[in-house]
Design a protein around this motif. Structure first.
Motif, PDB file in Angstrom:
ATOM      1  N   SER A  18       0.823  -1.215   0.000  1.00 20.26           N
ATOM      2  CA  SER A  18       0.000   0.000   0.000  1.00 20.26           C
ATOM      3  C   SER A  18       0.857   1.265   0.000  1.00 20.26           C
ATOM      4  CB  SER A  18      -0.945   0.012   1.199  1.00 20.26           C
ATOM      5  OG  SER A  18      -0.243  -0.166   2.406  1.00 20.26           O
ATOM      6  N   VAL A  19       1.987   1.224   0.688  1.00 16.70           N
ATOM      7  CA  VAL A  19       2.848   2.413   0.783  1.00 16.70           C
ATOM      8  C   VAL A  19       3.494   2.746  -0.562  1.00 16.70           C
ATOM      9  CG1 VAL A  19       4.950   3.365   1.818  1.00 16.70           C
ATOM     10  CG2 VAL A  19       3.316   2.106   3.243  1.00 16.70           C
ATOM     11  N   ILE A  20       4.013   1.732  -1.252  1.00 11.84           N
ATOM     12  CA  ILE A  20       4.705   1.979  -2.524  1.00 11.84           C
ATOM     13  C   ILE A  20       3.769   2.588  -3.574  1.00 11.84           C
ATOM     14  CG2 ILE A  20       5.862   0.874  -4.480  1.00 11.84           C
ATOM     15  CD1 ILE A  20       7.224  -0.989  -2.478  1.00 11.84           C
ATOM     16  N   PRO A  21       2.543   2.072  -3.776  1.00 10.37           N
ATOM     17  CA  PRO A  21       1.645   2.711  -4.741  1.00 10.37           C
ATOM     18  C   PRO A  21       1.350   4.179  -4.412  1.00 10.37           C
ATOM     19  CG  PRO A  21       0.861   0.518  -4.248  1.00 10.37           C
ATOM     20  CD  PRO A  21       1.972   0.792  -3.282  1.00 10.37           C
ATOM     21  N   VAL A  22       1.195   4.507  -3.122  1.00 11.67           N
ATOM     22  CA  VAL A  22       0.957   5.905  -2.740  1.00 11.67           C
ATOM     23  C   VAL A  22       2.173   6.755  -3.099  1.00 11.67           C
ATOM     24  CG1 VAL A  22       0.591   7.489  -0.810  1.00 11.67           C
ATOM     25  CG2 VAL A  22      -0.661   5.325  -0.897  1.00 11.67           C
ATOM     26  N   LEU A  23       3.363   6.265  -2.807  1.00 11.01           N
ATOM     27  CA  LEU A  23       4.581   7.009  -3.119  1.00 11.01           C
ATOM     28  C   LEU A  23       4.744   7.201  -4.624  1.00 11.01           C
ATOM     29  CD1 LEU A  23       7.114   5.392  -0.610  1.00 11.01           C
ATOM     30  CD2 LEU A  23       6.249   7.739  -0.559  1.00 11.01           C
ATOM     31  N   VAL A  24       4.516   6.140  -5.380  1.00 17.17           N
ATOM     32  CA  VAL A  24       4.687   6.225  -6.837  1.00 17.17           C
ATOM     33  C   VAL A  24       3.680   7.189  -7.448  1.00 17.17           C
ATOM     34  CG1 VAL A  24       4.503   4.938  -9.005  1.00 17.17           C
ATOM     35  CG2 VAL A  24       5.743   3.954  -7.072  1.00 17.17           C
ATOM     36  N   GLY A  25       2.405   7.053  -7.076  1.00 16.69           N
ATOM     37  CA  GLY A  25       1.383   7.952  -7.624  1.00 16.69           C
ATOM     38  C   GLY A  25       1.623   9.402  -7.253  1.00 16.69           C
ATOM     39  N   THR A  26       2.014   9.651  -6.007  1.00 13.83           N
ATOM     40  CA  THR A  26       2.263  11.017  -5.537  1.00 13.83           C
ATOM     41  C   THR A  26       3.500  11.613  -6.198  1.00 13.83           C
ATOM     42  OG1 THR A  26       1.266  10.500  -3.390  1.00 13.83           O
ATOM     43  CG2 THR A  26       2.679  12.453  -3.506  1.00 13.83           C
ATOM     44  N   LEU A  27       4.584  10.857  -6.218  1.00 11.57           N
ATOM     45  CA  LEU A  27       5.839  11.373  -6.778  1.00 11.57           C
ATOM     46  C   LEU A  27       5.744  11.584  -8.286  1.00 11.57           C
ATOM     47  CD1 LEU A  27       8.522   9.362  -4.764  1.00 11.57           C
ATOM     48  CD2 LEU A  27       7.977  11.797  -4.574  1.00 11.57           C
ATOM     49  N   TYR A  28       5.011  10.697  -8.966  1.00 10.80           N
ATOM     50  CA  TYR A  28       4.885  10.899 -10.413  1.00 10.80           C
ATOM     51  C   TYR A  28       4.071  12.152 -10.718  1.00 10.80           C
ATOM     52  CZ  TYR A  28       4.140  10.266 -15.350  1.00 10.80           C
ATOM     53  OH  TYR A  28       4.104  10.477 -16.700  1.00 10.80           O
ATOM     54  N   SER A  29       3.035  12.395  -9.922  1.00  9.62           N
ATOM     55  CA  SER A  29       2.270  13.623 -10.092  1.00  9.62           C
ATOM     56  C   SER A  29       3.141  14.855  -9.834  1.00  9.62           C
ATOM     57  CB  SER A  29       1.068  13.626  -9.132  1.00  9.62           C
ATOM     58  OG  SER A  29       0.369  14.853  -9.202  1.00  9.62           O
ATOM     59  N   ASP A  39      -0.549  17.461   2.982  1.00  6.92           N
ATOM     60  CA  ASP A  39      -1.717  17.006   3.723  1.00  6.92           C
ATOM     61  C   ASP A  39      -2.462  15.900   2.976  1.00  6.92           C
ATOM     62  OD1 ASP A  39      -2.391  18.897   1.754  1.00  6.92           O
ATOM     63  OD2 ASP A  39      -4.253  19.458   2.789  1.00  6.92           O
ATOM     64  N   LEU A  40      -2.575  16.057   1.652  1.00  9.05           N
ATOM     65  CA  LEU A  40      -3.252  15.032   0.860  1.00  9.05           C
ATOM     66  C   LEU A  40      -2.426  13.749   0.783  1.00  9.05           C
ATOM     67  CD1 LEU A  40      -4.603  17.245  -2.073  1.00  9.05           C
ATOM     68  CD2 LEU A  40      -5.861  16.384  -0.087  1.00  9.05           C
ATOM     69  N   PHE A  41      -1.112  13.909   0.746  1.00 11.23           N
ATOM     70  CA  PHE A  41      -0.229  12.740   0.742  1.00 11.23           C
ATOM     71  C   PHE A  41      -0.395  11.939   2.027  1.00 11.23           C
ATOM     72  CE2 PHE A  41       3.983  11.214   2.272  1.00 11.23           C
ATOM     73  CZ  PHE A  41       4.091  10.107   1.442  1.00 11.23           C
ATOM     74  N   LEU A  45      -1.870   8.211   2.428  1.00  6.05           N
ATOM     75  CA  LEU A  45      -1.034   7.164   3.023  1.00  6.05           C
ATOM     76  C   LEU A  45      -1.764   6.459   4.166  1.00  6.05           C
ATOM     77  CD1 LEU A  45       1.847   5.979   2.727  1.00  6.05           C
ATOM     78  CD2 LEU A  45       2.577   7.600   4.476  1.00  6.05           C
ATOM     79  N   LEU A  46      -2.402   7.243   5.037  1.00  2.00           N
ATOM     80  CA  LEU A  46      -3.134   6.668   6.168  1.00  2.00           C
ATOM     81  C   LEU A  46      -4.320   5.828   5.693  1.00  2.00           C
ATOM     82  CD1 LEU A  46      -3.130   9.696   8.645  1.00  2.00           C
ATOM     83  CD2 LEU A  46      -1.778   7.597   8.815  1.00  2.00           C
ATOM     84  N   GLN A 165      -3.569  14.577  -6.079  1.00  2.00           N
ATOM     85  CA  GLN A 165      -2.547  15.610  -6.249  1.00  2.00           C
ATOM     86  C   GLN A 165      -2.740  16.403  -7.547  1.00  2.00           C
ATOM     87  OE1 GLN A 165      -0.118  16.497  -4.141  1.00  2.00           O
ATOM     88  NE2 GLN A 165      -0.356  14.860  -2.629  1.00  2.00           N
ATOM     89  N   SER A 166      -3.158  15.707  -8.625  1.00  3.63           N
ATOM     90  CA  SER A 166      -3.204  16.350  -9.946  1.00  3.63           C
ATOM     91  C   SER A 166      -4.598  16.775 -10.382  1.00  3.63           C
ATOM     92  CB  SER A 166      -2.633  15.397 -11.006  1.00  3.63           C
ATOM     93  OG  SER A 166      -3.483  14.266 -11.160  1.00  3.63           O
ATOM     94  N   GLY A 167      -5.626  16.066  -9.907  1.00  2.00           N
ATOM     95  CA  GLY A 167      -6.991  16.425 -10.281  1.00  2.00           C
ATOM     96  C   GLY A 167      -7.585  15.580 -11.382  1.00  2.00           C
ATOM     97  N   TYR A 168      -6.811  14.659 -11.961  1.00  2.07           N
ATOM     98  CA  TYR A 168      -7.386  13.771 -12.973  1.00  2.07           C
ATOM     99  C   TYR A 168      -6.533  12.516 -13.144  1.00  2.07           C
ATOM    100  CZ  TYR A 168      -3.950  16.072 -16.069  1.00  2.07           C
ATOM    101  OH  TYR A 168      -2.807  16.577 -16.629  1.00  2.07           O
ATOM    102  N   ILE A 169      -7.107  11.538 -13.845  1.00  2.00           N
ATOM    103  CA  ILE A 169      -6.422  10.284 -14.154  1.00  2.00           C
ATOM    104  C   ILE A 169      -6.256  10.216 -15.665  1.00  2.00           C
ATOM    105  CG2 ILE A 169      -6.593   7.761 -14.091  1.00  2.00           C
ATOM    106  CD1 ILE A 169      -8.301   8.086 -11.545  1.00  2.00           C
ATOM    107  N   ASP A 170      -5.053   9.877 -16.125  1.00  2.52           N
ATOM    108  CA  ASP A 170      -4.798   9.816 -17.557  1.00  2.52           C
ATOM    109  C   ASP A 170      -4.053   8.538 -17.921  1.00  2.52           C
ATOM    110  OD1 ASP A 170      -2.215  10.260 -16.676  1.00  2.52           O
ATOM    111  OD2 ASP A 170      -2.258  12.400 -17.127  1.00  2.52           O
ATOM    112  N   LYS A 171      -3.772   8.382 -19.222  1.00  2.06           N
ATOM    113  CA  LYS A 171      -3.107   7.165 -19.698  1.00  2.06           C
ATOM    114  C   LYS A 171      -1.705   7.023 -19.126  1.00  2.06           C
ATOM    115  CE  LYS A 171      -1.658   9.456 -23.994  1.00  2.06           C
ATOM    116  NZ  LYS A 171      -0.378   9.877 -23.487  1.00  2.06           N
ATOM    117  N   ASN A 172      -1.058   8.126 -18.774  1.00  4.56           N
ATOM    118  CA  ASN A 172       0.289   8.052 -18.214  1.00  4.56           C
ATOM    119  C   ASN A 172       0.318   7.276 -16.905  1.00  4.56           C
ATOM    120  OD1 ASN A 172       0.699   9.860 -20.326  1.00  4.56           O
ATOM    121  ND2 ASN A 172       2.226  11.031 -19.193  1.00  4.56           N
ATOM    122  N   ILE A 173      -0.567   7.631 -15.988  1.00  4.88           N
ATOM    123  CA  ILE A 173      -0.550   6.980 -14.680  1.00  4.88           C
ATOM    124  C   ILE A 173      -1.044   5.537 -14.791  1.00  4.88           C
ATOM    125  CG2 ILE A 173      -2.873   7.687 -13.946  1.00  4.88           C
ATOM    126  CD1 ILE A 173       0.358   7.412 -11.804  1.00  4.88           C
TER     127      ILE A 173
END
Length: 302
Positions: A18-29, A39-41, A45-46, A165-173
């Motif tokens: 669970s931690v790694i997906p949060v880090l990857v999604g947040t850092l890529y954004s 705060d959103l991160f 995570l929690l 973090q970004s406000g949308y989901i796209d093909k990149n993520i």
């Protein structure tokens, strides 16, 4: 329930899922849009770790009450405290309620920020976490367990962390999340490999269908696919060219995966086998996260 027992049933060893997906999604954004809200991160995570803990507890509870986990079928005392420690089931039920409430608090904060998308993705994730182990036909008893877990933990959590973090989901993520989906699935595949004898009477998992040898081949091939999707992401300019440095992790991961053989796999060696499987993914994503973080810092200060 003592602190040691609580620690065991929450099983922090699995939290990387669970931690790694949060880090990857947040850092890529952050890498892509140069925007980060702490705060959103933290709320994300929690929520993710809370859902993971809930899934761990309900999985242990369901396996115990169904008779799947017994003194005869379980050899890892630390990983099966319901079998060995005689914990009252009412305490376990109360713990699950507490975990749901504790998860909903940060989830509600995310909902205020992200609206209906957060509710939909979070709701689907929580339902899968529940029905993976519970319900009339738990997902874990079928050959779809790896797929559902991979998409939920590796996909939905990554997408949601990116979205808040970004406000949308796209093909990149979505492309970015595919190696994570594979990694989470590989953890469940390894678990099934260790539990073939225990599961054979009540489950129809991939290792039971394919056998140990071919399942190990699938497990090792899954890591090849993880590298291939990272390579494609760089070629498509979704990830920076510096991400090619992740191939430096290959010798470390090969060393860990070499331990996972037909001869080594058994219920008694379950802890070591699972440890090598989980650590292989942690090594992969440690390189991944450091590289992305390096690109963020380079953009910020250079």
């Amino acid at each position: 329930m003592t602190k040691k027992q609580l620690f065991a049933i929450l099983d922090p060893k699995t939290w990387s899922a669970s931690v790694i997906p949060v880090l990857v999604g947040t850092l890529y954004s952050t890498y892509r849009f140069e925007n980060f809200r702490f705060d959103l991160f933290i709320a994300m995570l929690l929520s993710a770790v809370g859902a993971q803990c809930f899934a761990n507890v309900i999985n242990d509870y369901s396996d115990y009450v169904s008779g799947l986990d017994t003194i005869d079928t379980v050899h890892d005392r630390e990983g099966s405290i319901l079998v060995f420690d005689g914990i009252p089931l009412i305490q376990v039920k109360k713990l699950m309620v507490y975990l749901v409430l504790c998860t909903l608090i940060p989830a509600f904060y995310l909902l205020l920020h992200g609206g209906i998308v957060v509710a939909i993705i979070g709701g689907i994730g929580f339902l899968v976490a529940y029905f993976y182990s519970a319900g009339p036909l738990p997902i874990s008893k079928t050959f779809l367990g790896e797929l559902f877990s991979g998409i939920t933990m590796g996909g939905l959590i990554t997408w949601l962390a990116y979205y808040v973090q970004s406000g949308y989901i796209d093909k990149n993520i979505i492309l970015i999340s595919i190696p994570l989906i594979i990694y989470i699935g590989s953890i469940l595949l390894t678990n099934g490999l260790c539990d073939i004898e225990k599961d054979r009477a009540t489950r129809v998992t991939i290792p039971i269908i394919m056998g140990r040898e071919r399942s190990i081949d699938i497990l090792k091939f899954s890591y090849i696919m993880m590298y291939i999707f990272v390579f494609l992401s760089v070629i498509l300019k979704i990830l920076p060219i510096s991400m090619f440095l992740i191939f430096l992790s290959v010798p470390l991961i090969r060393k860990k995966l070499k331990f996972i053989t037909v001869e080594n796999i058994s219920l008694k060696s379950r802890s070591n086998i699972m440890g090598n499987s989980v650590l292989s993914g942690i090594i992969f994503y440690l390189f991944y996260i450091i590289i992305i973080l390096g690109e963020i810092l380079r953009s910020e200060f250079l």
